[in-house]
Design a protein around this motif. Structure first.
Motif, mmCIF file in Angstrom:
data_model
loop_
_atom_site.group_PDB
_atom_site.id
_atom_site.type_symbol
_atom_site.label_atom_id
_atom_site.label_comp_id
_atom_site.label_asym_id
_atom_site.label_seq_id
_atom_site.Cartn_x
_atom_site.Cartn_y
_atom_site.Cartn_z
ATOM 1 N N THR A 224 30.576 36.537 -23.060
ATOM 2 C CA THR A 224 29.398 36.977 -22.295
ATOM 3 C C THR A 224 28.966 38.397 -22.653
ATOM 4 O OG1 THR A 224 30.814 37.784 -20.494
ATOM 5 C CG2 THR A 224 30.057 35.480 -20.370
ATOM 6 N N THR A 225 29.548 38.970 -23.724
ATOM 7 C CA THR A 225 29.261 40.371 -24.045
ATOM 8 C C THR A 225 27.775 40.598 -24.261
ATOM 9 O OG1 THR A 225 31.430 40.591 -25.084
ATOM 10 C CG2 THR A 225 29.774 42.256 -25.612
ATOM 11 N N GLU A 226 27.166 39.748 -25.096
ATOM 12 C CA GLU A 226 25.752 39.930 -25.403
ATOM 13 C C GLU A 226 24.894 39.716 -24.157
ATOM 14 O OE1 GLU A 226 22.347 38.176 -28.484
ATOM 15 O OE2 GLU A 226 24.481 37.659 -28.757
ATOM 16 N N MET A 227 25.241 38.694 -23.363
ATOM 17 C CA MET A 227 24.492 38.442 -22.133
ATOM 18 C C MET A 227 24.649 39.599 -21.151
ATOM 19 S SD MET A 227 24.861 34.377 -21.278
ATOM 20 C CE MET A 227 26.636 34.323 -21.439
ATOM 21 N N GLU A 228 25.872 40.153 -21.075
ATOM 22 C CA GLU A 228 26.096 41.268 -20.165
ATOM 23 C C GLU A 228 25.254 42.476 -20.571
ATOM 24 O OE1 GLU A 228 30.248 41.969 -20.143
ATOM 25 O OE2 GLU A 228 30.751 40.167 -19.000
ATOM 26 N N ASP A 229 25.162 42.708 -21.903
ATOM 27 C CA ASP A 229 24.320 43.814 -22.384
ATOM 28 C C ASP A 229 22.860 43.581 -21.998
ATOM 29 O OD1 ASP A 229 26.548 45.003 -23.465
ATOM 30 O OD2 ASP A 229 26.199 44.258 -25.499
ATOM 31 N N ASP A 230 22.399 42.337 -22.200
ATOM 32 C CA ASP A 230 21.014 42.024 -21.846
ATOM 33 C C ASP A 230 20.784 42.182 -20.344
ATOM 34 O OD1 ASP A 230 20.466 41.460 -24.470
ATOM 35 O OD2 ASP A 230 20.749 39.289 -24.268
ATOM 36 N N LEU A 231 21.758 41.769 -19.551
ATOM 37 C CA LEU A 231 21.605 41.862 -18.102
ATOM 38 C C LEU A 231 21.651 43.314 -17.636
ATOM 39 C CD1 LEU A 231 23.758 38.828 -16.913
ATOM 40 C CD2 LEU A 231 21.274 39.074 -16.823
ATOM 41 N N THR A 232 22.469 44.134 -18.324
ATOM 42 C CA THR A 232 22.484 45.566 -18.003
ATOM 43 C C THR A 232 21.126 46.180 -18.287
ATOM 44 O OG1 THR A 232 24.858 45.739 -18.488
ATOM 45 C CG2 THR A 232 23.574 47.774 -18.523
ATOM 46 N N GLU A 233 20.555 45.791 -19.438
ATOM 47 C CA GLU A 233 19.217 46.278 -19.783
ATOM 48 C C GLU A 233 18.194 45.802 -18.761
ATOM 49 O OE1 GLU A 233 16.081 46.113 -23.582
ATOM 50 O OE2 GLU A 233 18.151 45.385 -23.792
ATOM 51 N N LEU A 234 18.321 44.532 -18.356
ATOM 52 C CA LEU A 234 17.417 43.997 -17.332
ATOM 53 C C LEU A 234 17.576 44.748 -16.019
ATOM 54 C CD1 LEU A 234 15.456 41.865 -16.196
ATOM 55 C CD2 LEU A 234 17.451 40.395 -15.784
ATOM 56 N N SER A 235 18.815 45.017 -15.632
ATOM 57 C CA SER A 235 19.074 45.736 -14.387
ATOM 58 C C SER A 235 18.463 47.135 -14.432
ATOM 59 C CB SER A 235 20.580 45.805 -14.131
ATOM 60 O OG SER A 235 20.857 46.465 -12.917
ATOM 61 N N ASP A 236 18.621 47.813 -15.593
ATOM 62 C CA ASP A 236 18.018 49.144 -15.748
ATOM 63 C C ASP A 236 16.498 49.060 -15.638
ATOM 64 O OD1 ASP A 236 20.542 50.165 -16.090
ATOM 65 O OD2 ASP A 236 20.434 50.255 -18.281
ATOM 66 N N GLY A 237 15.915 48.019 -16.236
ATOM 67 C CA GLY A 237 14.471 47.838 -16.157
ATOM 68 C C GLY A 237 14.006 47.607 -14.729
ATOM 69 N N ILE A 238 14.793 46.878 -13.961
ATOM 70 C CA ILE A 238 14.439 46.618 -12.556
ATOM 71 C C ILE A 238 14.507 47.901 -11.746
ATOM 72 C CG2 ILE A 238 15.221 45.434 -10.463
ATOM 73 C CD1 ILE A 238 15.975 43.067 -12.255
ATOM 74 N N VAL A 239 15.472 48.775 -12.070
ATOM 75 C CA VAL A 239 15.550 50.080 -11.397
ATOM 76 C C VAL A 239 14.269 50.871 -11.668
ATOM 77 C CG1 VAL A 239 16.730 52.311 -11.393
ATOM 78 C CG2 VAL A 239 18.065 50.199 -11.377
ATOM 79 N N LYS A 240 13.835 50.860 -12.937
ATOM 80 C CA LYS A 240 12.599 51.576 -13.282
ATOM 81 C C LYS A 240 11.399 50.929 -12.585
ATOM 82 C CE LYS A 240 14.280 53.151 -17.797
ATOM 83 N NZ LYS A 240 14.091 53.061 -19.273
ATOM 84 N N LEU A 241 11.414 49.614 -12.517
ATOM 85 C CA LEU A 241 10.331 48.913 -11.821
ATOM 86 C C LEU A 241 10.280 49.316 -10.353
ATOM 87 C CD1 LEU A 241 8.162 46.671 -11.609
ATOM 88 C CD2 LEU A 241 10.030 45.044 -11.197
ATOM 89 N N ASP A 242 11.435 49.406 -9.719
ATOM 90 C CA ASP A 242 11.482 49.790 -8.309
ATOM 91 C C ASP A 242 10.998 51.224 -8.126
ATOM 92 O OD1 ASP A 242 12.119 49.446 -5.555
ATOM 93 O OD2 ASP A 242 13.986 50.553 -5.868
ATOM 94 N N ASP A 243 11.458 52.130 -9.016
ATOM 95 C CA ASP A 243 11.000 53.525 -8.942
ATOM 96 C C ASP A 243 9.484 53.600 -9.122
ATOM 97 O OD1 ASP A 243 13.597 54.326 -8.552
ATOM 98 O OD2 ASP A 243 13.953 54.884 -10.644
ATOM 99 N N GLY A 244 8.965 52.847 -10.115
ATOM 100 C CA GLY A 244 7.520 52.845 -10.351
ATOM 101 C C GLY A 244 6.746 52.277 -9.180
ATOM 102 N N ALA A 245 7.309 51.252 -8.544
ATOM 103 C CA ALA A 245 6.644 50.661 -7.375
ATOM 104 C C ALA A 245 6.533 51.676 -6.249
ATOM 105 C CB ALA A 245 7.401 49.415 -6.911
ATOM 106 N N TRP A 246 7.576 52.477 -6.066
ATOM 107 C CA TRP A 246 7.529 53.503 -5.015
ATOM 108 C C TRP A 246 6.516 54.594 -5.362
ATOM 109 C CZ3 TRP A 246 9.016 53.714 -0.172
ATOM 110 C CH2 TRP A 246 9.957 52.773 0.275
ATOM 111 N N GLU A 247 6.435 54.967 -6.637
ATOM 112 C CA GLU A 247 5.427 55.954 -7.044
ATOM 113 C C GLU A 247 4.026 55.391 -6.813
ATOM 114 O OE1 GLU A 247 6.139 57.132 -11.036
ATOM 115 O OE2 GLU A 247 8.110 58.025 -10.634
ATOM 116 N N LEU A 248 3.847 54.132 -7.165
ATOM 117 C CA LEU A 248 2.552 53.497 -6.938
ATOM 118 C C LEU A 248 2.236 53.429 -5.442
ATOM 119 C CD1 LEU A 248 0.109 51.982 -8.031
ATOM 120 C CD2 LEU A 248 1.467 49.877 -7.986
#
Length: 504
Positions: A224-248
């Motif tokens: 699951t190494t590659e999937m875990e990396d992708d999911l970590t990237e996805l999780s980081d993107g969701i954090v940015k999405l949440d931050d951006g939503a609050w700014e908006l």
């Protein structure tokens, strides 16, 4: 009879060879044989207990049996309540315990239909038409040791291809075995089954349906190494999405405040424009009325001026002074005064009077002309003020709508940030959750966790494996229709097998 003999031979071979040998130090294995009725309900259950004795000694086992039988030696089986003891020599020992109609971990229900009409397994034998078979497997409430959750079922349905055509069995692996079609199903732990088999049949008969329950032990590893990396990237993107939503959301709040203020200002503009339109309309009406008197004013003033000149000309009649008019009175009187010196001063006084009235008259004409212009312009101003008021009303309405829209947008942004916040919370550590979920799915295939529990008695703690072997009766016509030579041949075959394994 023929089918029953085949089943018994098969069970003997499974017991002696298919059941894996016990690991070193393991005291016991259990093979649970279950005779099912045609509808899948339990008819009878037998437990074959297998001990691999490296040295001679006493076997102690537990089980509440109706009867027990030593299957391979003449060693005495001693029964004291649920305690069974056997003094035996080195080697493998098999003994069978009769459990009667004990409940099993799976609830099996089998129904048959021919041309849409339900039949029992016994009554459907020999029928022809369109067969529909339903097999539903669920967890039996009696299962307290989680066999249903940990054990897989291998189900086999064998159909005679000479009697069954156009077989349809979704989810089955279909294979040709001689003249038969063998339908194989793998039912994973904790899943159950809902199987439908259809076929066009003639003189229908069918071998027993067999089900084997085993605890899987598959070596399944997932990288699951590659999937875990992708999911970590996805999780980081969701954090940015949440931050951006609050700014908006903050931006929308600021916009809402600005639009709210603009909406208030728009209402004030609308109110002021309406007041202006009302005032200019009144002004226009007043000036129009005043302008309507202009002709009368100037006409009256002109008549007065003419009367003054006529009176002056009457007084000067016979004096040799030319007739006075609006255009020449000033020049004529000035010339006479300059030439005579106006000893009486009357001509100078007349000139002053006429000049004063001329000034009034000229001012009056200028005034009435101005009033006319003012009236015209006031009409234009009133029209413009009305247009301004209408525009201000539209502006105010638009700002009100915009304010309402931004308020709805604020609510939507609250929902958005709630959603992105929840998404952020749920995806935190997503890589770990993925690994845990994969292990949760694969654990049953790997054999699950925890020790193997005895099906017979919880007092048996040294059990290396438990296997379930289940079968229904074959669907076949009555024994009276089977030739005697075939029955005799099967009995001879069974005797040979028993002698081969030293059981007869």
């Amino acid at each position: 009879m023929k089918s029953s003999v085949k089943i018994l031979i098969t069970l003997i071979i499974i017991t002696l060879f298919i059941v894996p040998a016990a690991a070193a130090g393991t005291q016991k294995e259990e093979v649970i044989y279950v005779n099912l009725n045609g509808d899948g309900s339990v008819s009878h259950v037998y437990a074959v207990n297998i001990f691999d004795m490296q040295t001679g000694g006493r076997i102690t086992d537990y089980g509440s049996y109706y009867s027990v039988r030593n299957m391979v030696t003449t060693d005495q089986i001693n029964v004291n309540g649920d305690e069974i003891t056997i003094d035996t020599t080195p080697g493998k020992l098999y003994y069978e315990g009769d459990l009667g109609a004990a409940p099993i971990p799976w609830d099996v229900r089998i129904t048959y239909y021919m041309d849409g009409v339900p039949y029992s397994a016994e009554d459907i034998a020999g029928k022809s038409g369109n067969l529909e078979m339903h097999i539903v497997i669920t967890k039996d409430p009696s299962d307290t040791e989680d066999f249903y959750e940990k054990y897989a079922l291998m189900m086999t349905v064998t159909m005679d291809a000479n009697k069954c055509r156009n077989i349809s069995a979704s989810g089955a692996t279909m294979a040709n075995v001689g003249s038969d079609k063998q339908l194989s199903y793998t039912i994973l732990p904790d899943k159950g089954a809902d199987v439908v088999i259809t076929s066009s049949v003639v003189d229908f008969e069918m071998d027993a349906i067999s089900l084997n329950g085993i605890r899987l032990s598959l070596n399944v590893d997932v990288d699951t190494t590659e999937m875990e990396d992708d999911l970590t990237e996805l999780s980081d993107g969701i954090v940015k999405l949440d931050d951006g939503a609050w700014e908006l959301r903050d931006g929308v709040n600021n916009l809402s405040r600005g639009v709210g203020n603009a909406s208030v200002g728009g209402y004030r503009i609308q109110s002021g424009a309406a007041t202006l339109a009302s005032g200019t309309n009144a002004l226009s009406s007043g000036l129009a009325s005043l302008a309507g008197q202009n002709a009368a004013l100037t006409g009256g003033a002109d008549q007065i001026f003419s009367g003054l000149l006529a009176s002056a000309n009457a007084q000067l009649s016979g004096s040799g002074i030319p007739t006075l008019t609006k255009d020449n009175y000033a020049d004529v009187l000035t010339a006479v005064i300059n030439s005579t010196g106006d000893p009486t001063g009357q001509l100078t006084q007349l000139l002053s009077q006429l000049t004063a009235y001329q000034t009034f008259y000229t001012g009056l004409v200028t005034y009435t002309t101005g009033v006319g212009y003012a009236s015209t312009n006031a009409t234009l101003l009133s029209s413009g003020a009305i247009t301004l008021a209408n525009g201000a009303s539209s502006l105010s309405f638009g700002l009100s709508e915009l304010n309402s829209g931004t308020n709805e947008l604020k609510v939507a942004m609250v929902n958005l940030t709630d959603g992105t916040g929840e998404l952020r919370d749920n995806t935190t550590g997503l890589d770990t959750k993925l690994t845990d979920k994969i292990n949760e799915v694969l654990d049953p295939l790997r054999g699950g966790t925890g020790s193997t529990h005895s099906f017979v008695s919880e007092k048996n703690t040294q059990v290396s494996s438990v296997q379930f072997v289940m079968h229904t009766p074959a669907i076949e016509k009555t024994e009276s229709e089977v030739p005697d030579d075939e029955t005799e041949e099967d009995l001879n075959l069974m005797q040979r097998v028993l002698r081969l394994f030293g059981l007869a």
